[in-house]
Design a protein around this motif. Structure first.
Motif, PDB file in Angstrom:
ATOM      1  N   MET A 120     -98.282 -23.256  -2.190  1.00  0.00           N
ATOM      2  CA  MET A 120     -96.874 -22.969  -1.944  1.00  0.00           C
ATOM      3  C   MET A 120     -96.343 -22.033  -3.019  1.00  0.00           C
ATOM      4  SD  MET A 120     -95.645 -26.805  -0.891  1.00  0.00           S
ATOM      5  CE  MET A 120     -96.494 -27.498  -2.311  1.00  0.00           C
ATOM      6  N   PRO A 121     -95.436 -21.127  -2.655  1.00  0.00           N
ATOM      7  CA  PRO A 121     -94.901 -20.190  -3.641  1.00  0.00           C
ATOM      8  C   PRO A 121     -94.049 -20.906  -4.693  1.00  0.00           C
ATOM      9  CG  PRO A 121     -93.665 -20.055  -1.601  1.00  0.00           C
ATOM     10  CD  PRO A 121     -94.837 -20.942  -1.322  1.00  0.00           C
ATOM     11  N   ARG A 122     -94.085 -20.397  -5.907  1.00  0.00           N
ATOM     12  CA  ARG A 122     -93.210 -20.926  -6.954  1.00  0.00           C
ATOM     13  C   ARG A 122     -91.785 -20.531  -6.617  1.00  0.00           C
ATOM     14  NH1 ARG A 122     -95.645 -22.575 -11.753  1.00  0.00           N
ATOM     15  NH2 ARG A 122     -97.807 -23.151 -11.301  1.00  0.00           N
ATOM     16  N   VAL A 123     -90.913 -21.494  -6.492  1.00  0.00           N
ATOM     17  CA  VAL A 123     -89.538 -21.219  -6.076  1.00  0.00           C
ATOM     18  C   VAL A 123     -88.556 -21.841  -7.065  1.00  0.00           C
ATOM     19  CG1 VAL A 123     -90.076 -21.033  -3.615  1.00  0.00           C
ATOM     20  CG2 VAL A 123     -89.575 -23.280  -4.591  1.00  0.00           C
ATOM     21  N   GLU A 124     -87.339 -21.349  -7.017  1.00  0.00           N
ATOM     22  CA  GLU A 124     -86.275 -21.872  -7.872  1.00  0.00           C
ATOM     23  C   GLU A 124     -85.730 -23.161  -7.260  1.00  0.00           C
ATOM     24  OE1 GLU A 124     -81.755 -20.646  -9.400  1.00  0.00           O
ATOM     25  OE2 GLU A 124     -82.923 -19.283  -8.130  1.00  0.00           O
ATOM     26  N   ASN A 142     -80.388 -27.782 -13.286  1.00  0.00           N
ATOM     27  CA  ASN A 142     -81.221 -28.055 -14.451  1.00  0.00           C
ATOM     28  C   ASN A 142     -82.699 -27.745 -14.194  1.00  0.00           C
ATOM     29  OD1 ASN A 142     -79.017 -29.128 -15.988  1.00  0.00           O
ATOM     30  ND2 ASN A 142     -79.177 -31.004 -14.757  1.00  0.00           N
ATOM     31  N   GLY A 143     -83.002 -27.389 -12.949  1.00  0.00           N
ATOM     32  CA  GLY A 143     -84.385 -27.090 -12.596  1.00  0.00           C
ATOM     33  C   GLY A 143     -85.285 -28.299 -12.641  1.00  0.00           C
ATOM     34  N   LEU A 144     -84.711 -29.496 -12.487  1.00  0.00           N
ATOM     35  CA  LEU A 144     -85.489 -30.725 -12.640  1.00  0.00           C
ATOM     36  C   LEU A 144     -85.662 -31.489 -11.330  1.00  0.00           C
ATOM     37  CD1 LEU A 144     -83.965 -31.965 -16.025  1.00  0.00           C
ATOM     38  CD2 LEU A 144     -86.152 -30.806 -15.664  1.00  0.00           C
ATOM     39  N   ALA A 145     -84.547 -31.740 -10.637  1.00  0.00           N
ATOM     40  CA  ALA A 145     -84.629 -32.539  -9.412  1.00  0.00           C
ATOM     41  C   ALA A 145     -85.340 -31.754  -8.318  1.00  0.00           C
ATOM     42  CB  ALA A 145     -83.227 -32.922  -8.947  1.00  0.00           C
ATOM     43  N   PRO A 146     -86.398 -32.313  -7.711  1.00  0.00           N
ATOM     44  CA  PRO A 146     -87.088 -31.610  -6.619  1.00  0.00           C
ATOM     45  C   PRO A 146     -86.133 -31.381  -5.449  1.00  0.00           C
ATOM     46  CG  PRO A 146     -88.417 -33.432  -7.443  1.00  0.00           C
ATOM     47  CD  PRO A 146     -87.049 -33.594  -8.035  1.00  0.00           C
ATOM     48  N   THR A 147     -85.854 -30.159  -5.153  1.00  0.00           N
ATOM     49  CA  THR A 147     -84.932 -29.804  -4.072  1.00  0.00           C
ATOM     50  C   THR A 147     -85.575 -28.730  -3.199  1.00  0.00           C
ATOM     51  OG1 THR A 147     -83.840 -28.394  -5.730  1.00  0.00           O
ATOM     52  CG2 THR A 147     -82.765 -30.478  -5.192  1.00  0.00           C
ATOM     53  N   THR A 148     -85.578 -27.490  -3.675  1.00  0.00           N
ATOM     54  CA  THR A 148     -86.223 -26.419  -2.910  1.00  0.00           C
ATOM     55  C   THR A 148     -87.709 -26.724  -2.713  1.00  0.00           C
ATOM     56  OG1 THR A 148     -84.706 -24.898  -4.028  1.00  0.00           O
ATOM     57  CG2 THR A 148     -86.465 -23.923  -2.722  1.00  0.00           C
ATOM     58  N   SER A 149     -88.342 -27.276  -3.724  1.00  0.00           N
ATOM     59  CA  SER A 149     -89.777 -27.547  -3.642  1.00  0.00           C
ATOM     60  C   SER A 149     -90.093 -28.559  -2.545  1.00  0.00           C
ATOM     61  CB  SER A 149     -90.310 -28.036  -4.988  1.00  0.00           C
ATOM     62  OG  SER A 149     -89.610 -29.196  -5.424  1.00  0.00           O
TER      63      SER A 149
END
Length: 337
Positions: A157-161, A166-173
């Protein structure tokens, strides 16, 4: 309603910030989905082809596993696969090493989800798959991770924002994990030629099951059908109508083909002192509206309602011969709306 109720309320500063946050989240996640779609033209597309071939040729099931948010996505993926013709179950990674590995057989395919590819709890599953030569598929963003290096096929899977500021909670991923899982399930569904009829086998309950019911599933057959032959007197036809309780009677010719129907409306139009001795062909409506037993009940209901004069009962025929009768109440009782 008062004028004040019709007037849009001005946004407060807090409301404006909230809406901006929502739009930002949706925009970031939409970008993540776009990146995933673009990846299909590269190595991800080839990996999906390999993964579908492995799953299609497996004699067992797809064992989906993961931890945390990836585990929740994996649970949904297993359910989607199972309901669309690919036998699957979810194996909790943390429970695997405490006996649940017994669910996995050499005929199965393991699909492990881990964004980082370094989820410690997956260790027992990965070791078991390698030890007993169970094909291992990995869904991860890191092909060089422990999971990626151990897998037979890596769905990268592509690295996504993340939408989380905070870039912590899995959301887009997690969203693109979900989307990739759906894409894999649908690809398998189409390659198997999985139809709406097949789908109903796995969804017999609820509104979805009702929507997929066919006329044959609801119609009354055999002696339950009110039928008389051409030449029968109306006195006998009335007994048939009364005894079968459908409010009508079908008329068949010498070859058993349905040539007419007698309804309450026909009786009212021909009411008179000479009605009972008359033959049914004098009273019936010729060439009645019919359906096929393989037609969806929902489609039959729609056609009944779209008639110039709506009907409440109809016969199902095969090669012109009646094989069943369906009342609108049968359709509504089944939950078809």
């Amino acid at each position: 309603m008062t004028q004040s109720e019709n007037t849009p309320t001005a946004l407060t500063e807090g409301d404006a910030v909230l809406r901006a946050c929502v739009r930002r989240t949706l925009s970031i996640e939409a970008d993540g989905l776009a990146a995933l779609a673009n990846s299909v033209d590269g190595p991800l597309g080839h990996a999906i082809e390999e993964a579908t071939r492995l799953i299609e040729t497996a004699r067992g099931r797809v064992i989906v596993t993961g931890m945390g948010k990836s585990g929740h996505i994996g649970r949904k993926l297993a359910a989607t696969l199972a309901s669309t013709g690919t036998p699957a179950l979810f194996l909790h990674a943390a429970e695997a090493g405490h006996g649940d590995l017994g669910m996995v057989t050499p005929d199965d395919v393991v699909l492990a989800l881990s964004w980082s590819g370094e989820t410690a709890e997956l260790g027992d599953v990965v070791h078991y798959a390698r030890r007993f030569a169970v094909p291992l598929l990995a869904m991860t963003s890191n092909a060089e991770s422990t999971l990626g290096r151990a897998a037979d096929v890596v769905l990268i899977m592509p690295r996504v924002e993340e939408a989380c500021p905070n870039g912590l909670a899995p959301t887009t991923s997690t969203l693109i994990q979900l989307a990739l899982g759906d894409a894999l399930a649908v690809a398998l569904l189409e390659r198997r030629g999985f139809s709406a009829s097949d789908f109903r086998v796995f969804h017999p309950g609820g509104k979805l099951g009702a929507r997929l019911l066919k006329v044959a599933d609801l119609m009354h057959q055999g002696e339950a059908m009110p039928l008389v032959r051409l030449g029968t007197q109306m006195a006998e036809a009335l007994i048939e109508i009364t005894g079968k309780r459908f409010g009508c009677c079908g008329v068949v010719d010498g070859d058993g083909r349905l040539v007419g129907i007698i309804t309450d409306g026909d009786l009212r139009r021909h009411m008179g002192t000479d009605l009972l001795p008359r033959p049914v062909e004098d009273v019936m409506t010729a060439s009645p509206f019919v359906v096929q037993p393989g037609e969806l009940a929902s489609a039959a209901l729609g056609r009944m309602n779209r008639r110039p004069v709506p009907v409440t009962v109809l016969f199902a025929v095969v090669d012109g011969a009646p094989v069943g009768i369906l009342h609108i109440h049968d359709i509504l009782r089944a939950g078809v709306v």
